[in-house]
Design a protein around this motif. Structure first.
Motif, short mmCIF file in Angstrom:
data_model
loop_
_atom_site.label_atom_id
_atom_site.label_comp_id
_atom_site.label_asym_id
_atom_site.label_seq_id
_atom_site.Cartn_x
_atom_site.Cartn_y
_atom_site.Cartn_z
N ILE A 116 5.66 9.55 -5.80
CA ILE A 116 4.39 9.89 -5.15
C ILE A 116 4.60 10.61 -3.83
O ILE A 116 3.68 11.25 -3.33
N GLY A 117 5.80 10.54 -3.28
CA GLY A 117 6.12 11.31 -2.09
C GLY A 117 6.14 12.81 -2.36
O GLY A 117 6.03 13.62 -1.45
N VAL A 118 6.26 13.16 -3.62
CA VAL A 118 6.22 14.56 -4.06
C VAL A 118 4.87 14.86 -4.72
O VAL A 118 4.24 15.86 -4.44
N GLY A 119 4.44 13.97 -5.62
CA GLY A 119 3.17 14.13 -6.31
C GLY A 119 3.24 15.15 -7.43
O GLY A 119 4.31 15.69 -7.74
N PRO A 120 2.08 15.41 -8.07
CA PRO A 120 2.05 16.42 -9.12
C PRO A 120 2.32 17.81 -8.54
O PRO A 120 2.21 18.01 -7.32
N SER A 121 2.63 18.76 -9.39
CA SER A 121 3.08 20.08 -8.91
C SER A 121 2.07 20.80 -8.04
O SER A 121 2.46 21.57 -7.17
N VAL A 122 0.78 20.55 -8.22
CA VAL A 122 -0.24 21.26 -7.42
C VAL A 122 -0.61 20.52 -6.15
O VAL A 122 -1.40 21.02 -5.35
N ALA A 123 -0.04 19.35 -5.93
CA ALA A 123 -0.31 18.58 -4.71
C ALA A 123 0.62 19.04 -3.59
O ALA A 123 1.65 19.67 -3.83
N LYS A 124 0.22 18.69 -2.37
CA LYS A 124 1.09 18.91 -1.22
C LYS A 124 1.03 17.64 -0.37
O LYS A 124 0.05 17.41 0.34
N VAL A 125 2.04 16.82 -0.49
CA VAL A 125 2.09 15.57 0.25
C VAL A 125 2.65 15.86 1.64
O VAL A 125 3.76 16.36 1.78
N ASP A 126 1.84 15.56 2.66
CA ASP A 126 2.28 15.74 4.04
C ASP A 126 2.94 14.49 4.60
O ASP A 126 3.88 14.57 5.38
N LYS A 127 2.42 13.33 4.18
CA LYS A 127 2.95 12.08 4.74
C LYS A 127 2.73 10.94 3.75
O LYS A 127 1.70 10.87 3.09
N LEU A 128 3.70 10.06 3.66
CA LEU A 128 3.61 8.84 2.87
C LEU A 128 3.90 7.68 3.81
O LEU A 128 5.02 7.54 4.31
N GLU A 129 2.87 6.89 4.10
CA GLU A 129 3.03 5.72 4.95
C GLU A 129 3.10 4.48 4.06
O GLU A 129 2.43 4.42 3.04
N LYS A 130 3.90 3.51 4.47
CA LYS A 130 4.01 2.28 3.68
C LYS A 130 4.17 1.07 4.59
O LYS A 130 4.65 1.19 5.72
N LYS A 131 3.71 -0.06 4.08
CA LYS A 131 3.76 -1.30 4.84
C LYS A 131 4.03 -2.44 3.87
O LYS A 131 3.40 -2.54 2.82
N ASP A 132 4.98 -3.31 4.21
CA ASP A 132 5.29 -4.46 3.37
C ASP A 132 4.13 -5.45 3.37
O ASP A 132 3.49 -5.68 4.40
N LEU A 133 3.86 -6.03 2.20
CA LEU A 133 2.83 -7.04 2.02
C LEU A 133 3.43 -8.24 1.31
O LEU A 133 4.50 -8.14 0.71
N ALA A 134 2.70 -9.35 1.32
CA ALA A 134 3.12 -10.52 0.56
C ALA A 134 2.93 -10.25 -0.93
O ALA A 134 1.94 -9.64 -1.33
N VAL A 135 3.87 -10.70 -1.73
CA VAL A 135 3.80 -10.54 -3.19
C VAL A 135 2.65 -11.39 -3.72
O VAL A 135 2.42 -12.51 -3.26
N LYS A 136 1.89 -10.83 -4.69
CA LYS A 136 0.82 -11.56 -5.37
C LYS A 136 1.35 -12.03 -6.72
O LYS A 136 1.55 -11.22 -7.62
N GLU A 137 1.59 -13.30 -6.82
CA GLU A 137 2.14 -13.88 -8.06
C GLU A 137 1.16 -13.70 -9.22
O GLU A 137 -0.04 -13.83 -9.05
N GLY A 138 1.69 -13.35 -10.38
CA GLY A 138 0.89 -13.25 -11.59
C GLY A 138 0.12 -11.96 -11.78
O GLY A 138 -0.57 -11.81 -12.77
N GLU A 139 0.21 -11.04 -10.84
CA GLU A 139 -0.52 -9.78 -11.00
C GLU A 139 0.08 -8.98 -12.13
O GLU A 139 1.28 -8.86 -12.27
N LYS A 140 -0.79 -8.42 -12.96
CA LYS A 140 -0.35 -7.62 -14.11
C LYS A 140 -1.06 -6.27 -14.09
O LYS A 140 -2.23 -6.18 -13.74
#
Length: 82
Positions: free
Chosen positions: A53-77
């Motif tokens: 997703i830091g690159v995205g599809p060919s017609v996208a232009k990603v300027d910035k990808l920000e991320k933050k750690d979160l607590a894991v949600k058990e059982g999520e599907k």
């Protein structure tokens, strides 16, 4: 070990099929979460997803990808577009 992140992608991501691209990238890697900014799964798969997703599809232009750690949600599907 599972990892969960919140993410925000900025740039030309509207009208370029970015949500579908993100959903496909997550599902291909067996991750859970949702397009509006959270992903969870094994650390290796999460890192591969972020690379995609830091690159995205060919017609996208990603300027910035920000991320933050979160607590894991058990059982999520599945990964969904909200």
């Amino acid at each position: 070990m599972s990892k969960r992140l919140a993410f925000t992608v900025t740039g030309r991501v509207q009208g370029v099929n970015f949500r579908a691209f993100t959903s496909d990238a997550a599902q291909d890697k067996g991750l859970s979460g949702f397009v509006q900014g959270e992903v969870q799964g094994d650390e290796s798969s999460v890192q591969k997803f972020l690379k995609d997703i830091g690159v995205g599809p060919s017609v996208a232009k990603v300027d910035k990808l920000e991320k933050k750690d979160l607590a894991v949600k058990e059982g999520e599907k599945g990964f969904r577009v909200v």
